[in-house]
Design a protein around this motif. Structure first.
Motif, PDB file in Angstrom:
ATOM      1  N   HIS A  97      -0.355   0.243  11.865  1.00 38.92           N
ATOM      2  CA  HIS A  97       0.754   1.200  11.908  1.00 38.92           C
ATOM      3  C   HIS A  97       2.043   0.397  11.907  1.00 38.92           C
ATOM      4  O   HIS A  97       2.008  -0.832  12.017  1.00 38.92           O
ATOM      5  CB  HIS A  97       0.648   2.172  13.082  1.00 38.92           C
ATOM      6  CG  HIS A  97       0.661   1.550  14.461  1.00 38.92           C
ATOM      7  ND1 HIS A  97      -0.176   0.515  14.832  1.00 38.92           N
ATOM      8  CD2 HIS A  97       1.418   1.827  15.561  1.00 38.92           C
ATOM      9  CE1 HIS A  97       0.068   0.199  16.101  1.00 38.92           C
ATOM     10  NE2 HIS A  97       1.038   0.963  16.560  1.00 38.92           N
ATOM     11  N   ASP A 101       5.641  -4.082  17.005  1.00 41.58           N
ATOM     12  CA  ASP A 101       4.766  -5.172  17.437  1.00 41.58           C
ATOM     13  C   ASP A 101       3.563  -5.359  16.511  1.00 41.58           C
ATOM     14  O   ASP A 101       2.728  -6.223  16.748  1.00 41.58           O
ATOM     15  CB  ASP A 101       4.299  -4.948  18.890  1.00 41.58           C
ATOM     16  CG  ASP A 101       3.690  -3.585  19.123  1.00 41.58           C
ATOM     17  OD1 ASP A 101       4.159  -2.598  18.525  1.00 41.58           O
ATOM     18  OD2 ASP A 101       2.728  -3.491  19.916  1.00 41.58           O
ATOM     19  N   HIS A 102       3.484  -4.563  15.465  1.00 43.20           N
ATOM     20  CA  HIS A 102       2.364  -4.664  14.519  1.00 43.20           C
ATOM     21  C   HIS A 102       2.826  -4.957  13.094  1.00 43.20           C
ATOM     22  O   HIS A 102       2.008  -5.290  12.247  1.00 43.20           O
ATOM     23  CB  HIS A 102       1.539  -3.365  14.529  1.00 43.20           C
ATOM     24  CG  HIS A 102       0.918  -3.075  15.860  1.00 43.20           C
ATOM     25  ND1 HIS A 102      -0.407  -3.325  16.138  1.00 43.20           N
ATOM     26  CD2 HIS A 102       1.463  -2.601  17.009  1.00 43.20           C
ATOM     27  CE1 HIS A 102      -0.663  -3.007  17.403  1.00 43.20           C
ATOM     28  NE2 HIS A 102       0.454  -2.563  17.961  1.00 43.20           N
ATOM     29  N   ASP A 197      -3.841   0.426  18.410  1.00 46.44           N
ATOM     30  CA  ASP A 197      -3.272   1.270  19.459  1.00 46.44           C
ATOM     31  C   ASP A 197      -3.961   2.628  19.598  1.00 46.44           C
ATOM     32  O   ASP A 197      -3.447   3.504  20.286  1.00 46.44           O
ATOM     33  CB  ASP A 197      -1.769   1.425  19.245  1.00 46.44           C
ATOM     34  CG  ASP A 197      -1.023   0.121  19.503  1.00 46.44           C
ATOM     35  OD1 ASP A 197      -1.685  -0.888  19.845  1.00 46.44           O
ATOM     36  OD2 ASP A 197       0.217   0.099  19.370  1.00 46.44           O
ATOM     37  N   HIS A 200      -4.862   1.134  23.724  1.00 47.73           N
ATOM     38  CA  HIS A 200      -4.153  -0.078  24.156  1.00 47.73           C
ATOM     39  C   HIS A 200      -5.029  -0.885  25.105  1.00 47.73           C
ATOM     40  O   HIS A 200      -5.135  -2.093  25.012  1.00 47.73           O
ATOM     41  CB  HIS A 200      -2.849   0.284  24.857  1.00 47.73           C
ATOM     42  CG  HIS A 200      -1.762   0.720  23.932  1.00 47.73           C
ATOM     43  ND1 HIS A 200      -1.829   1.872  23.195  1.00 47.73           N
ATOM     44  CD2 HIS A 200      -0.572   0.142  23.626  1.00 47.73           C
ATOM     45  CE1 HIS A 200      -0.721   1.981  22.474  1.00 47.73           C
ATOM     46  NE2 HIS A 200       0.061   0.949  22.715  1.00 47.73           N
ATOM     47  N   HIS A 241      -4.297  -4.079  23.124  1.00 44.38           N
ATOM     48  CA  HIS A 241      -3.340  -4.810  23.970  1.00 44.38           C
ATOM     49  C   HIS A 241      -3.917  -5.259  25.311  1.00 44.38           C
ATOM     50  O   HIS A 241      -3.148  -5.563  26.226  1.00 44.38           O
ATOM     51  CB  HIS A 241      -2.111  -3.932  24.237  1.00 44.38           C
ATOM     52  CG  HIS A 241      -1.233  -3.690  23.046  1.00 44.38           C
ATOM     53  ND1 HIS A 241      -0.238  -4.559  22.678  1.00 44.38           N
ATOM     54  CD2 HIS A 241      -1.205  -2.684  22.136  1.00 44.38           C
ATOM     55  CE1 HIS A 241       0.390  -4.093  21.596  1.00 44.38           C
ATOM     56  NE2 HIS A 241      -0.191  -2.955  21.241  1.00 44.38           N
TER      57      HIS A 241
HETATM   58 ZN   LIG Z   1       1.051  -1.899  19.846  1.00 48.03          ZN
END
Ligand SMILES: [Zn+2]
Ligand SMILES: [Zn+2]
Length: 271
Positions: A97, A101-102, A197, A200, A241
């Motif tokens: 996505h 952070d991706h 995600d 997470h 995560h």
């Molecule tokens: Zn993330």
């Protein structure tokens, strides 16, 4: 005995951590008795085998880290280099996505095709981005670079389910972001699902309790069912995560924080 079909290795590369956190940051409805919370680790994932190297997500860079006060251990491109993988050799990048952070560092993979869901591009460039809360996890610079890649004929769009290579398939789950996709990879220990995600933490999945950044709670709940069905075993789901991943999977190499997900974990979540 060598298993039938395509078999890949998967490596999780940890490139950043956020600490400390509160239960409210990790669960939309935390357990009221909980007073402590897990750190949030950031990863990209490398799939290797059958003569291919496929990268899943591209992390963020130092500039984005300072904008958001995150602690970047190592740029993911540098983490890959320390692991012996050159960014300009990567031909396929799956972007689960477009959150910051991706989907950063999109200018660092000059030979790559980017695999993205139709609905993620529509979501990240559509009317929902007029809302500050929904917009917050995105970076306009990352999204703009992806638009440039579309115009440069470097994006392969997928709608629902798709395939990057035999034994590496993509599956839209939505929920957390409208076009969030997970990756199912054939390994010697069976299919492993990189949930990104969609979960997470193991806790989001096991407690059926969403992470607070969410576009559609119903799709998030369906996403957990999809992820578990695709994996067929709770020990083959990899949350996006969770620091526990680094505790239970064998370390691979010492130049960077790399963990081998195609090997058995030291702890089981099977009931
Ligand atoms: Zn993330
Ligand atoms: Zn996200």
């Amino acid at each position: 005995m060598k298993p039938m079909g395509n078999v890949y290795e998967i490596y999780a590369l940890r490139y950043a951590t956020m600490s400390p956190r509160t239960p409210q940051m990790n669960y939309l409805l935390p357990d009221p008795h909980e007073t402590t919370a897990q750190d949030l680790d950031y990863f990209v994932w490398l799939i290797r085998g059958e003569g291919r190297e496929i990268l899943v997500d591209t992390g963020f860079n130092a500039e984005e880290a300072s904008l958001r006060s995150r602690k970047l251990t190592l740029n993911p491109v540098d983490a890959l280099a320390r692991f012996g993988v050159k960014a300009d050799g990567i031909r396929d990048v799956v972007v689960t996505h477009l959150h910051y952070d991706h989907a950063g560092n999109l200018d660092r993979f000059p030979k790559a095709r980017f695999h993205l869901q139709d609905r993620e591009m529509a979501y990240a460039t559509g009317r929902c981005m007029c809302n500050g809360m929904l917009r917050h996890p995105f970076s306009v610079e990352h999204v703009t670079l992806m638009v440039r890649h579309v115009y440069g004929d470097r994006v392969t769009f997928h709608s629902g389910s798709g395939e990057v290579a035999p034994g590496v398939t993509l599956h839209r789950v939505g929920g957390h972001s409208d076009g969030l996709q997970v990756v199912r990879v054939e390994t010697a220990r069976g299919p492993v699902v990189l949930a990104s995600d969609a979960a997470h933490y193991y806790g989001n999945l096991h407690r059926r309790s969403p992470f607070p950044i969410v576009y559609n709670v119903g799709d998030t709940a369906q996403g957990w069912e999809i992820v578990e069905r695709l994996a067929g075993d709770p020990d083959r789901v990899i949350p996006g995560h969770d620091p526990i991943v680094c505790e239970i999977y064998p370390r691979a190499g010492d130049g960077a924080d790399v963990f081998a997900l195609h090997l058995a974990p030291s702890r089981s979540f099977a009931k």
